[in-house]
Design an enzyme around this catalytic site. Structure first.
Site, PDB file in Angstrom:
ATOM      1  N   ASP A  30       0.829  -1.211   0.000  1.00 58.57           N
ATOM      2  CA  ASP A  30       0.000   0.000   0.000  1.00 58.57           C
ATOM      3  C   ASP A  30       0.867   1.268   0.000  1.00 58.57           C
ATOM      4  O   ASP A  30       1.990   1.257   0.503  1.00 58.57           O
ATOM      5  CB  ASP A  30      -0.893  -0.025   1.242  1.00 58.57           C
ATOM      6  CG  ASP A  30      -2.076   0.920   1.111  1.00 58.57           C
ATOM      7  OD1 ASP A  30      -2.297   1.464   0.005  1.00 58.57           O
ATOM      8  OD2 ASP A  30      -2.765   1.124   2.117  1.00 58.57           O
ATOM      9  N   ASN A  78     -10.274  -2.912  -6.854  1.00 57.19           N
ATOM     10  CA  ASN A  78      -9.492  -1.852  -7.523  1.00 57.19           C
ATOM     11  C   ASN A  78     -10.090  -1.403  -8.859  1.00 57.19           C
ATOM     12  O   ASN A  78      -9.710  -0.364  -9.397  1.00 57.19           O
ATOM     13  CB  ASN A  78      -8.040  -2.280  -7.744  1.00 57.19           C
ATOM     14  CG  ASN A  78      -7.187  -2.255  -6.489  1.00 57.19           C
ATOM     15  OD1 ASN A  78      -6.210  -2.988  -6.357  1.00 57.19           O
ATOM     16  ND2 ASN A  78      -7.551  -1.406  -5.533  1.00 57.19           N
TER      17      ASN A  78
END
Ligand code: FPP
Length: 246
Positions: A30, A78
């Site tokens: 991340d 996503n």
């Protein structure tokens, strides 16, 4: 590039017990976007930098003697990102799957994928499938790319496969046997970068007893020393698997 022996020696010097490494490490990579934003550059350049980090962390994990590494490259959620970012990520992962094949071979890496590959662009799917097929007999680290992956979707897919085979009831072993890569052991250590303390639908079933390490650095900043520190943190924990540590 330091040799594998030098990597192991430096890690041992810093206090890592090489005989008690986590067998399977999972990483939620991340912070690529934040890394790019803090430099005033497009998010995709953050992902490109994250790709470089991934290459060096994979080789470092292999050098250390970690047997399985699984990384979250693209989650089933996503797709909600802007089209230009989704398309850029798909292309980046496809390019990486093609360009890195030689390095995977040179380092004896066995590539696997996890996720609903039937929903990703054809070129990416073909590149990933070729990587898996051509490295299948390698005997070093097993590197799994989670692409269009969701932990809940994986469990749903497993149950649907069982139902298609005529099963009328399920139990844990039956579901485990139908996950995307049933031969890969459950992760011992899950690392997340950029300070977020969430699983975000990553390895939900397999990660039930994994130790979690959250690192403040963004993924492009993460390095070998951070991997070693995460493994040391893992070694300092007492794993109980729901029972009594004694
Ligand atoms: C999370 O950062 C990262 C991703 C959604 C993609 C991960 C992809 C890579 C590391 C690069 C490419 C991978 C391969 C296999 C070549 P974020 O964008 O959510 O960061 P933010 O939370 O700071 O916005």
């Amino acid at each position: 590039m330091p040799s594998a022996d030098a990597v192991r020696a430096a890690a041992a010097d810093s206090g890592l017990d090489l005989s008690a490494l986590p067998v399977h490490v999972g990483i939620i990579m991340d912070g690529n976007g934040r890394w790019a934003r803090s430099r005033g550059i497009p998010r995709l350049l953050g992902h490109r930098e994250g790709y470089k980090t991934l290459r060096s962390v994979l080789l470092a994990a292999n050098d250390l003697g970690v047997k399985y590494l699984t990384v979250y490259a693209f989650s089933a959620e996503n797709w909600r990102r802007p089209k230009v970012e989704v398309e850029g990520l798909m292309k980046l992962i496809e390019r990486a799957a093609i360009d890195e094949l030689r390095i995977m071979f040179r380092n004896n890496v066995r590539v696997k994928v996890a996720g609903r590959l039937n929903e990703v662009p054809d070129g990416l799917r073909r590149a990933l499938e070729k990587g898996v097929e051509t490295t299948a007999d390698n005997t070093g680290i097993t590197f799994t790319l989670a692409v269009n992956y969701g932990g809940r979707a994986e469990i749903v897919d497993a149950v649907n496969r069982l139902m298609a085979e005529g099963e009328r009831s399920v139990h844990e072993d039956k579901i485990s046997a139908k996950l995307y890569n049933p031969d890969i052991p459950e992760p011992d250590l899950l690392i997340r970068t950029a300070g977020e303390m969430r699983l975000s639908n990553f390895l939900l079933w397999q990660g039930a007893y994994a130790e979690l390490v959250v690192v403040e650095k963004t993924w492009p900043e993460f390095n070998l020393e951070d991997l070693v520190e995460a493994c040391k943190s893992f070694q300092s924990r007492t794993r109980k698997f729901g029972g009594d540590a004694e």
